[in-house]
Design an enzyme around this catalytic site. Structure first.
Site, PDB file in Angstrom:
ATOM      1  N   ASP A 187      68.880  71.599  52.321  1.00  0.00           N
ATOM      2  CA  ASP A 187      69.779  72.755  52.337  1.00  0.00           C
ATOM      3  C   ASP A 187      70.725  72.646  53.531  1.00  0.00           C
ATOM      4  O   ASP A 187      70.677  73.436  54.455  1.00  0.00           O
ATOM      5  CB  ASP A 187      68.918  74.031  52.433  1.00  0.00           C
ATOM      6  CG  ASP A 187      69.748  75.296  52.404  1.00  0.00           C
ATOM      7  OD1 ASP A 187      70.820  75.282  51.778  1.00  0.00           O
ATOM      8  OD2 ASP A 187      69.313  76.293  53.010  1.00  0.00           O
ATOM      9  N   ASP A 213      73.973  72.883  53.817  1.00  0.00           N
ATOM     10  CA  ASP A 213      75.151  73.746  53.877  1.00  0.00           C
ATOM     11  C   ASP A 213      76.423  73.008  54.276  1.00  0.00           C
ATOM     12  O   ASP A 213      77.173  73.463  55.131  1.00  0.00           O
ATOM     13  CB  ASP A 213      74.886  74.958  54.782  1.00  0.00           C
ATOM     14  CG  ASP A 213      73.959  75.953  54.114  1.00  0.00           C
ATOM     15  OD1 ASP A 213      74.332  76.482  53.058  1.00  0.00           O
ATOM     16  OD2 ASP A 213      72.840  76.176  54.626  1.00  0.00           O
ATOM     17  N   TRP A 269      68.292  88.335  52.203  1.00  0.00           N
ATOM     18  CA  TRP A 269      67.622  87.043  52.351  1.00  0.00           C
ATOM     19  C   TRP A 269      66.817  87.092  53.655  1.00  0.00           C
ATOM     20  O   TRP A 269      67.352  87.479  54.703  1.00  0.00           O
ATOM     21  CB  TRP A 269      68.612  85.874  52.421  1.00  0.00           C
ATOM     22  CG  TRP A 269      67.893  84.614  52.820  1.00  0.00           C
ATOM     23  CD1 TRP A 269      67.039  83.896  52.034  1.00  0.00           C
ATOM     24  CD2 TRP A 269      67.892  83.980  54.116  1.00  0.00           C
ATOM     25  NE1 TRP A 269      66.508  82.846  52.769  1.00  0.00           N
ATOM     26  CE2 TRP A 269      67.018  82.879  54.040  1.00  0.00           C
ATOM     27  CE3 TRP A 269      68.552  84.247  55.318  1.00  0.00           C
ATOM     28  CZ2 TRP A 269      66.773  82.034  55.131  1.00  0.00           C
ATOM     29  CZ3 TRP A 269      68.314  83.418  56.402  1.00  0.00           C
ATOM     30  CH2 TRP A 269      67.437  82.310  56.309  1.00  0.00           C
ATOM     31  N   HIS A 302      68.987  75.922  47.558  1.00  0.00           N
ATOM     32  CA  HIS A 302      67.642  76.460  47.741  1.00  0.00           C
ATOM     33  C   HIS A 302      66.629  76.043  46.692  1.00  0.00           C
ATOM     34  O   HIS A 302      65.690  76.781  46.387  1.00  0.00           O
ATOM     35  CB  HIS A 302      67.701  77.991  47.813  1.00  0.00           C
ATOM     36  CG  HIS A 302      68.325  78.475  49.082  1.00  0.00           C
ATOM     37  ND1 HIS A 302      68.293  79.783  49.485  1.00  0.00           N
ATOM     38  CD2 HIS A 302      68.987  77.815  50.052  1.00  0.00           C
ATOM     39  CE1 HIS A 302      68.927  79.919  50.638  1.00  0.00           C
ATOM     40  NE2 HIS A 302      69.370  78.733  50.996  1.00  0.00           N
ATOM     41  N   HIS A 317      75.293  81.874  45.645  1.00  0.00           N
ATOM     42  CA  HIS A 317      75.796  81.323  46.896  1.00  0.00           C
ATOM     43  C   HIS A 317      76.143  79.881  46.586  1.00  0.00           C
ATOM     44  O   HIS A 317      75.244  79.083  46.289  1.00  0.00           O
ATOM     45  CB  HIS A 317      74.721  81.359  47.995  1.00  0.00           C
ATOM     46  CG  HIS A 317      74.747  82.606  48.794  1.00  0.00           C
ATOM     47  ND1 HIS A 317      73.928  82.812  49.879  1.00  0.00           N
ATOM     48  CD2 HIS A 317      75.535  83.718  48.697  1.00  0.00           C
ATOM     49  CE1 HIS A 317      74.194  84.001  50.396  1.00  0.00           C
ATOM     50  NE2 HIS A 317      75.150  84.569  49.703  1.00  0.00           N
ATOM     51  N   ASP A 360      78.656  79.891  50.664  1.00  0.00           N
ATOM     52  CA  ASP A 360      77.704  79.918  51.780  1.00  0.00           C
ATOM     53  C   ASP A 360      77.504  78.521  52.347  1.00  0.00           C
ATOM     54  O   ASP A 360      76.708  77.748  51.817  1.00  0.00           O
ATOM     55  CB  ASP A 360      76.362  80.508  51.313  1.00  0.00           C
ATOM     56  CG  ASP A 360      75.357  80.588  52.464  1.00  0.00           C
ATOM     57  OD1 ASP A 360      75.778  80.495  53.635  1.00  0.00           O
ATOM     58  OD2 ASP A 360      74.146  80.730  52.188  1.00  0.00           O
ATOM     59  N   ASP A 413      71.137  80.408  45.455  1.00  0.00           N
ATOM     60  CA  ASP A 413      71.917  79.557  46.362  1.00  0.00           C
ATOM     61  C   ASP A 413      71.601  78.138  45.923  1.00  0.00           C
ATOM     62  O   ASP A 413      70.423  77.753  45.865  1.00  0.00           O
ATOM     63  CB  ASP A 413      71.457  79.830  47.801  1.00  0.00           C
ATOM     64  CG  ASP A 413      72.169  78.984  48.845  1.00  0.00           C
ATOM     65  OD1 ASP A 413      72.312  77.766  48.619  1.00  0.00           O
ATOM     66  OD2 ASP A 413      72.547  79.529  49.898  1.00  0.00           O
ATOM     67  N   LYS A 452      64.484  81.048  48.313  1.00  0.00           N
ATOM     68  CA  LYS A 452      64.680  79.778  49.020  1.00  0.00           C
ATOM     69  C   LYS A 452      63.462  78.894  48.829  1.00  0.00           C
ATOM     70  O   LYS A 452      62.368  79.387  48.563  1.00  0.00           O
ATOM     71  CB  LYS A 452      64.908  80.073  50.509  1.00  0.00           C
ATOM     72  CG  LYS A 452      65.270  78.851  51.330  1.00  0.00           C
ATOM     73  CD  LYS A 452      65.981  79.208  52.620  1.00  0.00           C
ATOM     74  CE  LYS A 452      66.272  77.953  53.416  1.00  0.00           C
ATOM     75  NZ  LYS A 452      67.155  78.194  54.550  1.00  0.00           N
ATOM     76  N   GLU A 512      67.937  86.895  47.452  1.00  0.00           N
ATOM     77  CA  GLU A 512      68.115  85.435  47.461  1.00  0.00           C
ATOM     78  C   GLU A 512      66.802  84.723  47.782  1.00  0.00           C
ATOM     79  O   GLU A 512      66.161  84.996  48.794  1.00  0.00           O
ATOM     80  CB  GLU A 512      69.168  85.080  48.536  1.00  0.00           C
ATOM     81  CG  GLU A 512      69.410  83.588  48.696  1.00  0.00           C
ATOM     82  CD  GLU A 512      70.466  83.278  49.771  1.00  0.00           C
ATOM     83  OE1 GLU A 512      70.820  84.181  50.554  1.00  0.00           O
ATOM     84  OE2 GLU A 512      70.907  82.113  49.825  1.00  0.00           O
TER      85      GLU A 512
END
Ligand code: RNT
Ligand code: ZN
Length: 414
Positions: free
Chosen positions: A290, A292, A181, A258, A282, A322, A255, A224, A222
């Site tokens: 995003d 997280d 990534w 993303h 993820h 993640d 992910d 995004k 990955e």
């Protein structure tokens, strides 16, 4: 009859075998990300976190050394049932006293302590080159940089990491998933969208020209949608990464933080399964962006798990966590998220999916709706507790008492 036996009977009425579900779940690895423990700081560079990602909060007890991070992960491993993998980033290289290697010179030996740790816990290792938090990131660009010296540096980093991934797989006997990534992007509307992507493509080609054992190492890419401060353009967009993965025969990674906020990864899994032998995830929780946040047992996490289970893809999807939340106890954050992933999988395994598919094909949407709502109040908790018990991990809230004790005894003393 104890509570589990009663639950087992109830599920049996729907044709579901709780024993089979428990058995299946215990063999599905969930990759636990080391970076929840130290707010993605790493050990190899004093540079602060960059790359358009951010850990916010200052809850006490951040792991500052390899010893602390490993002790914390050990605690988490003891609180999370089921099969686990260790997921580390290149910036978690561990150097001997007086030793140092830049990212483009990293060697397997800089990760031997992680291999020892993984072997002690009987887990495999997943890996990630670290294309951020480093002085060679120039103008927010790495593998797509127009500066040849910068681009070449990061290509060397990618190649070095492939070798390390292979070392992990050989040492642990478990395949290594190495995820690429890059944060590369622009805050301002770019004048050239093609150039950076062409350079990224060229860089990946160069990295992947390094010979590596494809039966031991799975390379994932990955995508995004955007990063903080890089809102107008992302080099590694969804279209770029999917197309590249298909062309190069590597594995796409999604992910779920993303994508645009109304897009869901649960709806994307089936398409990728039709065109890829393996796919990677993820799992995170994005709140408005995003962000997280810690994974909770929300509808999307459950839907992702359902897609994996009902498409019979537990052996085809690499599941990794993640997220990085620094505002709550980090051990609890790790544990809650990992347990929730497992809970979502168990719930999916306890769903009569083939019956539901049949309702859909008969256009019996009423029954499909009613039955799927009925499933929500089934005695899932009893089966989960039984699973934890059999795995030798605390069920219920007991695990949280252990976290609080660890906080008192260890974290607050840091
Ligand atoms: C960033 C990506 C990436 C990182 C980790 C630390 O938006 O999700 O996977 O979170 O590599
Ligand atoms: Zn990610």
């Amino acid at each position: 009859m104890n509570a589990y036996e009663i639950a087992k009977e109830k599920y049996r009425e729907y044709g579901i075998d709780t024993e089979a579900a428990i058995e299946r779940l215990s063999s599905v690895p969930v990759s636990i990300h080391c970076w929840q423990g130290d707010d993605v700081s790493g050990f190899d560079s004093p540079a602060s976190l960059s790359g358009g990602i951010q850990a916010t909060g200052n809850y006490p007890g951040r792991a500052r050394t390899p010893e602390e991070l490993m002790a914390d992960m050990e605690k988490v491993f003891s609180l999370v049932p089921g099969k686990k993998k260790l997921n580390i980033h290149a910036c978690y290289a561990i150097f001997e006293e007086g030793e140092y290697a830049n990212r483009d010179e990293l060697l397997p030996k800089h990760f031997s302590a992680w291999v020892d740790f993984a072997k002690r816990h009987g887990v495999g290792i997943d890996f990630n080159p670290t294309f951020f938090s480093h002085p060679m990131v120039k103008d927010n660009l790495t593998l797509s940089s127009p500066d040849e010296e910068v681009r070449a540096f990061w290509v060397r980093h990618g190649k070095a990491c492939l070798k390390i991934a292979e070392y992990f797989a050989r040492e642990t006997g478990v395949e290594c998933v190495i995820n690429f990534w890059i944060p590369d992007g622009y805050k301002e509307i770019p004048a050239d969208r093609l150039g950076p992507r062409a350079r990224f493509k060229k860089s990946l080609d160069e990295i992947l020209s390094t010979p590596y054992d494809k039966s031991l190492v799975y390379v994932t890419l990955e995508s995004k949608v955007f990063g903080i401060g890089l809102e107008s353009y992302t080099v590694g967009s969804a279209e770029f990464c999917l197309s590249y993965s298909t062309k190069a025969g590597i594995t796409p990674l999604m992910d779920n933080g993303h994508y645009h906020p109304t897009e869901v990864v649960s709806d994307k899994i089936s398409s990728l399964l039709l065109f890829n032998e393996k796919i990677a995830l993820h799992v995170t929780r994005s709140v408005r962006w995003d962000s997280d946040h810690v994974v909770i047992l929300d509808d999307e996490t459950r839907e992702i798990a359902k897609e994996i289970v009902r498409n019979d893809a537990l052996d085809r999807v690499f599941i990794a966590l993640d997220y990085f939340d620094a505002s709550v106890n980090r051990i609890a954050a790790w544990t809650v998220g990992a347990r929730n992933m497992q809970k979502a999988l168990l719930m999916a395994l306890l769903t009569p999916s083939s019956e539901f598919k049949a309702y859909q094909d008969k256009a019996d949407y009423t029954r499909m709706l009613v039955m799927s709502e009925e499933m929500k109040t089934m005695p899932f908790g009893e089966v989960w507790e039984e699973y934890c018990k059999r795995e030798g991990n605390p069920a219920g809230r007991e695990w949280f008492d252990e976290v609080l004790e660890y906080e008192r005894e260890v974290l607050t003393k840091r």
